[in-house]
Design a protein around this motif. Structure first.
Motif, PDB file in Angstrom:
ATOM      1  N   TRP A  52       0.703  -1.333   0.039  1.00 53.34           N
ATOM      2  CA  TRP A  52       0.135  -0.056  -0.031  1.00 53.34           C
ATOM      3  C   TRP A  52       0.798   1.236  -0.088  1.00 53.34           C
ATOM      4  CZ3 TRP A  52      -2.759  -2.460   4.708  1.00 53.34           C
ATOM      5  CH2 TRP A  52      -3.636  -3.756   4.261  1.00 53.34           C
ATOM      6  N   ARG A  53       1.926   1.237   0.858  1.00 55.66           N
ATOM      7  CA  ARG A  53       2.848   2.445   0.499  1.00 55.66           C
ATOM      8  C   ARG A  53       3.615   2.572  -0.728  1.00 55.66           C
ATOM      9  NH1 ARG A  53       6.685   1.280   5.765  1.00 55.66           N
ATOM     10  NH2 ARG A  53       8.006   2.941   4.281  1.00 55.66           N
ATOM     11  N   LEU A  54       3.955   1.581  -1.290  1.00 57.34           N
ATOM     12  CA  LEU A  54       4.455   1.494  -2.728  1.00 57.34           C
ATOM     13  C   LEU A  54       3.292   2.301  -3.597  1.00 57.34           C
ATOM     14  CD1 LEU A  54       6.570  -1.713  -2.872  1.00 57.34           C
ATOM     15  CD2 LEU A  54       7.629   0.616  -2.884  1.00 57.34           C
ATOM     16  N   ASN A  55       2.222   1.664  -3.466  1.00 58.88           N
ATOM     17  CA  ASN A  55       0.899   2.325  -4.302  1.00 58.88           C
ATOM     18  C   ASN A  55       0.875   3.701  -4.098  1.00 58.88           C
ATOM     19  OD1 ASN A  55       0.233  -0.141  -5.592  1.00 58.88           O
ATOM     20  ND2 ASN A  55      -1.766  -0.416  -4.049  1.00 58.88           N
ATOM     21  N   SER A  56       0.996   4.014  -2.829  1.00 57.02           N
ATOM     22  CA  SER A  56       0.709   5.400  -2.484  1.00 57.02           C
ATOM     23  C   SER A  56       1.976   6.411  -3.042  1.00 57.02           C
ATOM     24  CB  SER A  56       0.597   5.401  -0.846  1.00 57.02           C
ATOM     25  OG  SER A  56      -0.362   5.093  -0.298  1.00 57.02           O
ATOM     26  N   MET A  57       3.016   5.924  -3.079  1.00 55.22           N
ATOM     27  CA  MET A  57       4.160   6.651  -3.524  1.00 55.22           C
ATOM     28  C   MET A  57       4.355   6.576  -5.083  1.00 55.22           C
ATOM     29  SD  MET A  57       7.121   6.129  -0.736  1.00 55.22           S
ATOM     30  CE  MET A  57       7.181   4.239  -0.469  1.00 55.22           C
ATOM     31  N   GLY A  58       3.672   5.587  -5.710  1.00 52.80           N
ATOM     32  CA  GLY A  58       3.565   5.753  -7.215  1.00 52.80           C
ATOM     33  C   GLY A  58       4.829   4.647  -7.481  1.00 52.80           C
ATOM     34  N   PRO A 160      -5.170  -2.641  -3.417  1.00 49.91           N
ATOM     35  CA  PRO A 160      -6.536  -2.518  -4.248  1.00 49.91           C
ATOM     36  C   PRO A 160      -6.549  -1.640  -5.288  1.00 49.91           C
ATOM     37  CG  PRO A 160      -6.628  -1.166  -2.052  1.00 49.91           C
ATOM     38  CD  PRO A 160      -5.149  -1.783  -2.035  1.00 49.91           C
ATOM     39  N   ALA A 161      -5.470  -1.400  -6.072  1.00 45.74           N
ATOM     40  CA  ALA A 161      -5.528  -0.139  -6.944  1.00 45.74           C
ATOM     41  C   ALA A 161      -6.327  -0.542  -8.333  1.00 45.74           C
ATOM     42  CB  ALA A 161      -3.983  -0.171  -7.623  1.00 45.74           C
ATOM     43  N   PRO A 162      -7.411   0.274  -8.457  1.00 46.71           N
ATOM     44  CA  PRO A 162      -8.289   0.108  -9.582  1.00 46.71           C
ATOM     45  C   PRO A 162      -7.653  -0.738 -10.949  1.00 46.71           C
ATOM     46  CG  PRO A 162      -8.541   2.438  -9.149  1.00 46.71           C
ATOM     47  CD  PRO A 162      -7.149   1.753  -8.215  1.00 46.71           C
ATOM     48  N   PHE A 189      -9.238  -5.845   2.443  1.00 50.60           N
ATOM     49  CA  PHE A 189      -9.006  -4.714   1.528  1.00 50.60           C
ATOM     50  C   PHE A 189      -9.132  -5.173   0.129  1.00 50.60           C
ATOM     51  CE2 PHE A 189      -5.183  -7.478   1.573  1.00 50.60           C
ATOM     52  CZ  PHE A 189      -4.714  -7.547   0.173  1.00 50.60           C
ATOM     53  N   VAL A 192     -12.884  -4.927  -0.656  1.00 54.94           N
ATOM     54  CA  VAL A 192     -13.493  -3.539  -0.868  1.00 54.94           C
ATOM     55  C   VAL A 192     -12.940  -3.051  -2.046  1.00 54.94           C
ATOM     56  CG1 VAL A 192     -13.316  -1.251   0.205  1.00 54.94           C
ATOM     57  CG2 VAL A 192     -13.582  -3.314   1.703  1.00 54.94           C
ATOM     58  N   LYS A 196     -15.255  -1.616  -5.049  1.00 56.27           N
ATOM     59  CA  LYS A 196     -15.235   0.013  -5.558  1.00 56.27           C
ATOM     60  C   LYS A 196     -14.928  -0.015  -7.086  1.00 56.27           C
ATOM     61  CE  LYS A 196     -15.200   2.013  -1.401  1.00 56.27           C
ATOM     62  NZ  LYS A 196     -16.110   2.979  -0.865  1.00 56.27           N
TER      63      LYS A 196
END
Lengths: 235, 235
Positions: A52-58, A160-162, A189, A192, A196
């Protein structure tokens, strides 16, 4: 793949396979059972945190690399610094996970159903997930539980990236009817994230705690994968 | 703001203020101290998990909403369903957090330094972070610890999304010299996020475990915020 079919996309880690089955290997490198349980639990927690942190940082690293880093972090939190051969042994245990018994029953039940296609849908690398499946009793159902594996490496994002659910829909040829694609997962996660993105989802509540996640809801809740095929009796 | 200045951007939750200080209020709604500790810990864990999952899904809710949902999830994990007045009381405790004593000393020390500007840099809402600061001993240093608060609401993403650090650099007028902006945080994910966006970072290791996070490294490690101003003696 015909669009009037239902597709069941099975999550791997925590759904078909038990991530806590690494405990016997972890036990070799710690003092006691309590510490082993704590390491196993935090290994999984850091693994998800990192995705999730990697996703958040791109940013992106393969799930194998994430699993390795989470392992080092989990032992480090106990003040234990691992040597390379120990890391390799522990990583090997992560491709030899125990298959949940109800998973075998579920895939067997699906094999007799018309109109249902089963896919493997994982954050894991094709190599590691392939190794887990090949070494498990699910191998005999490889004609039912289809590959290619739908994996994070394809889109360089984790659940959970689209993008990962869109990739799944594309693989399943259900981009126009996402509600026909059901993610089956023990991980809230993932459940959900699927919803979404317009997919349906079944949450496997093996511990029987009931749904408490506050970011969304599953379409269906089951206590065991053995209950799965009954949901799709009219499929 | 002159670009030859060093800017210290202080994280709030877990850095200036102790998120575990909600324990006295949590204790009112659980059976024993052990459960209270567990709820406090998982409240924070779910709060962070939710921010990263929302980032991953490309969705946004305010940090207050995230904190409320994490609270319900943390009690729910113990089998406790909260009533609305209980939720309100617990949420109020989250805007009345205890200021770490070393935070007061650090801000005081900075007040005598030339060339250092201090900013508040939080995931929190302007309202909640404002309430925490106003009710704390740090209020007397409001001329040193500057607002406007740099908050997630501005970019509708949470740390460690690059957008939030870019927004900080813009507020600090350091877009061309990001290395002059130092994020001061007790949270490894924030420290790593800042570094990945080109800023420097100081990690506050109050528990003395040493750095074990595997996604990156801080520029400097201190055991207490009292050590902070010594880092910038030549600033």
């Amino acid at each position: 793949m015909s669009s009037n079919k239902i597709v069941l996309a099975f999550d791997v880690y925590g759904t078909l396979f038990d991530t806590s089955s690494v405990i016997n290997t972890v036990r070799k490198f710690v003092q006691d059972d309590q510490t082993a349980k704590s390491v196993v639990s935090s290994w999984r927690t850091f693994q998800l945190e990192y995705t999730w942190r990697l996703n958040s940082m791109g940013l992106y690293e393969s799930f194998d690399e994430v699993t390795r880093k989470a392992l080092i972090n989990a032992f480090g939190a106990q003040g234990i610094k691992l040597e390379n051969p120990q890391i390799e042994e522990l990583m090997a245990s992560y491709t030899d996970l125990t298959c949940f018994p109800d998973a075998i029953a579920a895939i067997k039940a699906i094999s007799s159903k018309e109109g249902i296609t089963a896919l493997v849908f994982s954050n894991g690398t094709e190599k590691s997930v392939g190794k887990i499946l090949d070494g498990s009793p699910l191998q005999q159902y490889s004609n039912i539980l289809k590959r290619p594996l739908v994996v994070a490496d394809s889109v360089r994002k984790f659940k959970p990236a689209p993008e990962i659910y869109q990739h799944l829909l594309k693989e399943a040829d259900l981009e126009k009817t996402p509600e026909k694609c059901w993610v089956v997962s023990g991980n809230p996660f993932d459940v959900v994230g699927a919803r979404k993105s317009g997919l349906n989802s079944v949450w496997v509540d093996r511990s029987g705690t009931g749904w408490i996640d506050q970011l969304g809801e599953p379409t269906k809740v089951i206590r065991s994968l053995e209950e799965l095929s009954a949901i799709f009796t009219e499929a």
